[in-house]
Design an enzyme around this catalytic site. Sequence first.
Site, PDB file in Angstrom:
ATOM      1  N   GLY A 135       0.787  -2.297   3.995  1.00 27.71           N
ATOM      2  CA  GLY A 135       1.441  -0.989   3.999  1.00 27.71           C
ATOM      3  C   GLY A 135       2.550  -0.920   5.013  1.00 27.71           C
ATOM      4  O   GLY A 135       3.731  -1.094   4.702  1.00 27.71           O
ATOM      5  N   SER A 136       2.170  -0.701   6.285  1.00 29.28           N
ATOM      6  CA  SER A 136       3.207  -0.451   7.296  1.00 29.28           C
ATOM      7  C   SER A 136       4.144  -1.642   7.494  1.00 29.28           C
ATOM      8  O   SER A 136       5.334  -1.457   7.736  1.00 29.28           O
ATOM      9  CB  SER A 136       2.572  -0.013   8.611  1.00 29.28           C
ATOM     10  OG  SER A 136       1.453  -0.791   8.901  1.00 29.28           O
ATOM     11  N   MET A 145      -8.866   8.584  -1.187  1.00 31.63           N
ATOM     12  CA  MET A 145      -9.845   8.953  -0.142  1.00 31.63           C
ATOM     13  C   MET A 145     -10.317  10.369  -0.395  1.00 31.63           C
ATOM     14  O   MET A 145      -9.578  11.191  -0.942  1.00 31.63           O
ATOM     15  CB  MET A 145      -9.182   8.900   1.240  1.00 31.63           C
ATOM     16  CG  MET A 145      -8.531   7.570   1.555  1.00 31.63           C
ATOM     17  SD  MET A 145      -7.859   7.550   3.241  1.00 31.63           S
ATOM     18  CE  MET A 145      -6.917   6.025   3.207  1.00 31.63           C
ATOM     19  N   HIS A 204      -0.824  -0.877  -4.502  1.00 26.95           N
ATOM     20  CA  HIS A 204      -2.159  -0.538  -3.996  1.00 26.95           C
ATOM     21  C   HIS A 204      -2.213   0.968  -3.730  1.00 26.95           C
ATOM     22  O   HIS A 204      -1.391   1.514  -2.987  1.00 26.95           O
ATOM     23  CB  HIS A 204      -2.411  -1.331  -2.712  1.00 26.95           C
ATOM     24  CG  HIS A 204      -3.784  -1.175  -2.142  1.00 26.95           C
ATOM     25  ND1 HIS A 204      -4.887  -1.852  -2.624  1.00 26.95           N
ATOM     26  CD2 HIS A 204      -4.236  -0.413  -1.114  1.00 26.95           C
ATOM     27  CE1 HIS A 204      -5.958  -1.517  -1.912  1.00 26.95           C
ATOM     28  NE2 HIS A 204      -5.589  -0.629  -0.991  1.00 26.95           N
ATOM     29  N   SER A 248       0.851  -1.193   0.000  1.00 29.47           N
ATOM     30  CA  SER A 248       0.000   0.000   0.000  1.00 29.47           C
ATOM     31  C   SER A 248       0.881   1.235   0.000  1.00 29.47           C
ATOM     32  O   SER A 248       1.600   1.502   0.973  1.00 29.47           O
ATOM     33  CB  SER A 248      -0.908   0.012   1.231  1.00 29.47           C
ATOM     34  OG  SER A 248      -1.543   1.277   1.287  1.00 29.47           O
ATOM     35  N   MET A 297     -12.233  -5.626   3.787  1.00 30.27           N
ATOM     36  CA  MET A 297     -11.444  -4.750   4.670  1.00 30.27           C
ATOM     37  C   MET A 297     -11.229  -5.450   6.005  1.00 30.27           C
ATOM     38  O   MET A 297     -12.196  -5.919   6.620  1.00 30.27           O
ATOM     39  CB  MET A 297     -12.150  -3.417   4.913  1.00 30.27           C
ATOM     40  CG  MET A 297     -12.180  -2.453   3.732  1.00 30.27           C
ATOM     41  SD  MET A 297     -10.575  -1.932   3.121  1.00 30.27           S
ATOM     42  CE  MET A 297      -9.818  -1.170   4.552  1.00 30.27           C
ATOM     43  N   MET A 314     -11.984   4.974  -1.540  1.00 32.23           N
ATOM     44  CA  MET A 314     -12.720   5.230  -0.303  1.00 32.23           C
ATOM     45  C   MET A 314     -13.350   6.602  -0.449  1.00 32.23           C
ATOM     46  O   MET A 314     -12.910   7.590   0.162  1.00 32.23           O
ATOM     47  CB  MET A 314     -11.760   5.127   0.887  1.00 32.23           C
ATOM     48  CG  MET A 314     -11.407   3.673   1.202  1.00 32.23           C
ATOM     49  SD  MET A 314      -9.901   3.508   2.166  1.00 32.23           S
ATOM     50  CE  MET A 314      -8.699   3.589   0.875  1.00 32.23           C
ATOM     51  N   HIS A 371      -8.056   1.720  -4.768  1.00 32.75           N
ATOM     52  CA  HIS A 371      -9.082   1.443  -3.759  1.00 32.75           C
ATOM     53  C   HIS A 371      -9.757   2.771  -3.439  1.00 32.75           C
ATOM     54  O   HIS A 371      -9.159   3.650  -2.829  1.00 32.75           O
ATOM     55  CB  HIS A 371      -8.388   0.827  -2.535  1.00 32.75           C
ATOM     56  CG  HIS A 371      -9.280   0.594  -1.359  1.00 32.75           C
ATOM     57  ND1 HIS A 371      -8.784   0.356  -0.093  1.00 32.75           N
ATOM     58  CD2 HIS A 371     -10.635   0.552  -1.244  1.00 32.75           C
ATOM     59  CE1 HIS A 371      -9.799   0.180   0.746  1.00 32.75           C
ATOM     60  NE2 HIS A 371     -10.932   0.308   0.077  1.00 32.75           N
ATOM     61  N   GLY A 409      -9.454   4.065   6.112  1.00 35.02           N
ATOM     62  CA  GLY A 409      -9.084   5.445   6.385  1.00 35.02           C
ATOM     63  C   GLY A 409      -7.623   5.673   6.695  1.00 35.02           C
ATOM     64  O   GLY A 409      -7.063   6.687   6.305  1.00 35.02           O
ATOM     65  N   PHE A 410      -7.027   4.724   7.389  1.00 32.35           N
ATOM     66  CA  PHE A 410      -5.651   4.949   7.844  1.00 32.35           C
ATOM     67  C   PHE A 410      -4.837   3.662   7.788  1.00 32.35           C
ATOM     68  O   PHE A 410      -5.384   2.577   8.023  1.00 32.35           O
ATOM     69  CB  PHE A 410      -5.648   5.479   9.291  1.00 32.35           C
ATOM     70  CG  PHE A 410      -6.371   6.786   9.425  1.00 32.35           C
ATOM     71  CD1 PHE A 410      -5.695   7.993   9.205  1.00 32.35           C
ATOM     72  CD2 PHE A 410      -7.728   6.819   9.725  1.00 32.35           C
ATOM     73  CE1 PHE A 410      -6.374   9.210   9.295  1.00 32.35           C
ATOM     74  CE2 PHE A 410      -8.413   8.029   9.821  1.00 32.35           C
ATOM     75  CZ  PHE A 410      -7.736   9.228   9.606  1.00 32.35           C
ATOM     76  N   GLY A 411      -3.536   3.820   7.514  1.00 26.26           N
ATOM     77  CA  GLY A 411      -2.620   2.692   7.611  1.00 26.26           C
ATOM     78  C   GLY A 411      -2.252   2.441   9.067  1.00 26.26           C
ATOM     79  O   GLY A 411      -2.586   3.239   9.950  1.00 26.26           O
ATOM     80  N   GLY A 412      -1.601   1.334   9.311  1.00 25.05           N
ATOM     81  CA  GLY A 412      -1.030   1.066  10.629  1.00 25.05           C
ATOM     82  C   GLY A 412      -2.019   0.633  11.698  1.00 25.05           C
ATOM     83  O   GLY A 412      -1.702   0.674  12.888  1.00 25.05           O
ATOM     84  N   ASP A 417      -4.462   4.069  -2.390  1.00 23.04           N
ATOM     85  CA  ASP A 417      -5.630   4.395  -1.568  1.00 23.04           C
ATOM     86  C   ASP A 417      -6.118   5.805  -1.869  1.00 23.04           C
ATOM     87  O   ASP A 417      -5.467   6.792  -1.522  1.00 23.04           O
ATOM     88  CB  ASP A 417      -5.272   4.260  -0.092  1.00 23.04           C
ATOM     89  CG  ASP A 417      -5.151   2.802   0.323  1.00 23.04           C
ATOM     90  OD1 ASP A 417      -6.134   2.067   0.132  1.00 23.04           O
ATOM     91  OD2 ASP A 417      -4.079   2.409   0.797  1.00 23.04           O
ATOM     92  N   ASP A 452      -7.124  -6.221   3.225  1.00 21.09           N
ATOM     93  CA  ASP A 452      -6.463  -4.921   3.327  1.00 21.09           C
ATOM     94  C   ASP A 452      -6.599  -4.379   4.745  1.00 21.09           C
ATOM     95  O   ASP A 452      -7.716  -4.100   5.204  1.00 21.09           O
ATOM     96  CB  ASP A 452      -7.143  -3.975   2.311  1.00 21.09           C
ATOM     97  CG  ASP A 452      -6.517  -2.584   2.272  1.00 21.09           C
ATOM     98  OD1 ASP A 452      -5.495  -2.360   2.926  1.00 21.09           O
ATOM     99  OD2 ASP A 452      -7.096  -1.724   1.567  1.00 21.09           O
ATOM    100  N   GLY A 453      -5.449  -4.241   5.413  1.00 17.47           N
ATOM    101  CA  GLY A 453      -5.426  -3.629   6.737  1.00 17.47           C
ATOM    102  C   GLY A 453      -4.804  -4.526   7.782  1.00 17.47           C
ATOM    103  O   GLY A 453      -5.340  -5.595   8.076  1.00 17.47           O
ATOM    104  N   GLY A 454      -3.651  -4.105   8.299  1.00 17.00           N
ATOM    105  CA  GLY A 454      -3.026  -4.848   9.386  1.00 17.00           C
ATOM    106  C   GLY A 454      -2.387  -6.165   8.975  1.00 17.00           C
ATOM    107  O   GLY A 454      -2.108  -6.998   9.838  1.00 17.00           O
TER     108      GLY A 454
HETATM  109  C1  DX5 Z   1      -6.720   1.729   4.892  1.00 17.74           C
HETATM  110  C2  DX5 Z   1      -6.179   1.449   3.529  1.00 17.74           C
HETATM  111  C3  DX5 Z   1      -5.095   0.451   3.508  1.00 17.74           C
HETATM  112  C4  DX5 Z   1      -3.878   0.810   4.330  1.00 17.74           C
HETATM  113  C5  DX5 Z   1      -3.248  -0.463   4.793  1.00 17.74           C
HETATM  114  O1  DX5 Z   1      -7.856   2.447   4.781  1.00 17.74           O
HETATM  115  O2  DX5 Z   1      -7.203   0.968   2.677  1.00 17.74           O
HETATM  116  O3  DX5 Z   1      -4.730   0.109   2.178  1.00 17.74           O
HETATM  117  O4  DX5 Z   1      -2.939   1.569   3.633  1.00 17.74           O
HETATM  118  O5  DX5 Z   1      -2.183  -0.160   5.623  1.00 17.74           O
HETATM  119  P1  DX5 Z   1      -1.626  -1.181   6.722  1.00 17.74           P
HETATM  120  O6  DX5 Z   1      -1.107  -2.386   5.956  1.00 17.74           O
HETATM  121  O7  DX5 Z   1      -0.548  -0.408   7.376  1.00 17.74           O
HETATM  122  O8  DX5 Z   1      -2.746  -1.547   7.630  1.00 17.74           O
HETATM  123 ZN    ZN Z   2      -6.645   0.122   0.702  1.00 17.44          ZN
END
Ligand code: DX5
Ligand code: ZN
Length: 226
Positions: free
Chosen positions: A199-200, A39, A35, A10, A143, A70, A68, A148-151, A37, A177-179
């Site tokens: 992502g992170s 928003m 990927h 991501s 999801m 959002m 993606h 909304g946010f990474g990490g 994102d 996607d996420g975590g």
């Molecule tokens: C969150 C995004 C994800 C995000 C994933 O809303 O859709 O794509 O970047 O980041 P990590 O892998 O850090 O959870």
């Molecule tokens: Zn995403």
Amino acid sequence: MGVAAKIAPSMLSSDFANLASEAERMLKFGADWLHMDIMDGHFVPNLTIGAPVIESLRKHTKAYLDCHLMVTNPLDYVEPLAKAGASGFTFHVEVSKDNWQQLIQEIKSKGMKSGVALKPGTPIEEVYPLVESENPVDLVLVMTVEPGFGGQKFMPETMDKVRNLRQKYPSLDIEVDGGLGPSTIDAAASAGANCIVAGSSVFGAPEPSEVISILRNSVEEAQQKS
Ligand code: DX5
Ligand code: ZN
């Protein structure tokens, strides 16, 4: 044998000031997709990138750009993103109850792959009609955090949805996607996910290539066992 593993870093976790070199680095490390994102500060309480950034990045890479959306009005983004060079366009089912057929039609007619995403609280049944339609989506994105946010922390309770989809649709591309990272990938892979956004865990690792290969191996091993 299952559907091919696709590892999608991501870019939300990348250094946006150096997006082209960050993209190139991820591909060199073994990423299949990038990927992206998108928003709008309305569907989610965060604002990231849009078509102009995709267009700029496209000039530097031939990679599959997995977008993606959002956003509250995904239809407004189909044409600009297609022109910008997006490869995949995944919209959220929560904002597309009345126009998903039109969305899929327009996304595909502009040469992009279509996907539908759902938030952790949205029941899986809501995407069945989009997968079973005469003109179906190419991918379902489950999801595994609130968008909304990474990490954020992976939500294991979302795995029932992945298992359910894989059982019903053996050859569907199922994205999570996420975590996702080395400590959570086995849960997602054994539930049946084959497209992995991270992502992170990738960008924060000393050796991102190692994380990418751990994610891929987990998907492939789970497929061999199933
Ligand atoms: C969150 C995004 C994800 C995000 C994933 O809303 O859709 O794509 O970047 O980041 P990590 O892998 O850090 O959870
Ligand atoms: Zn995403």
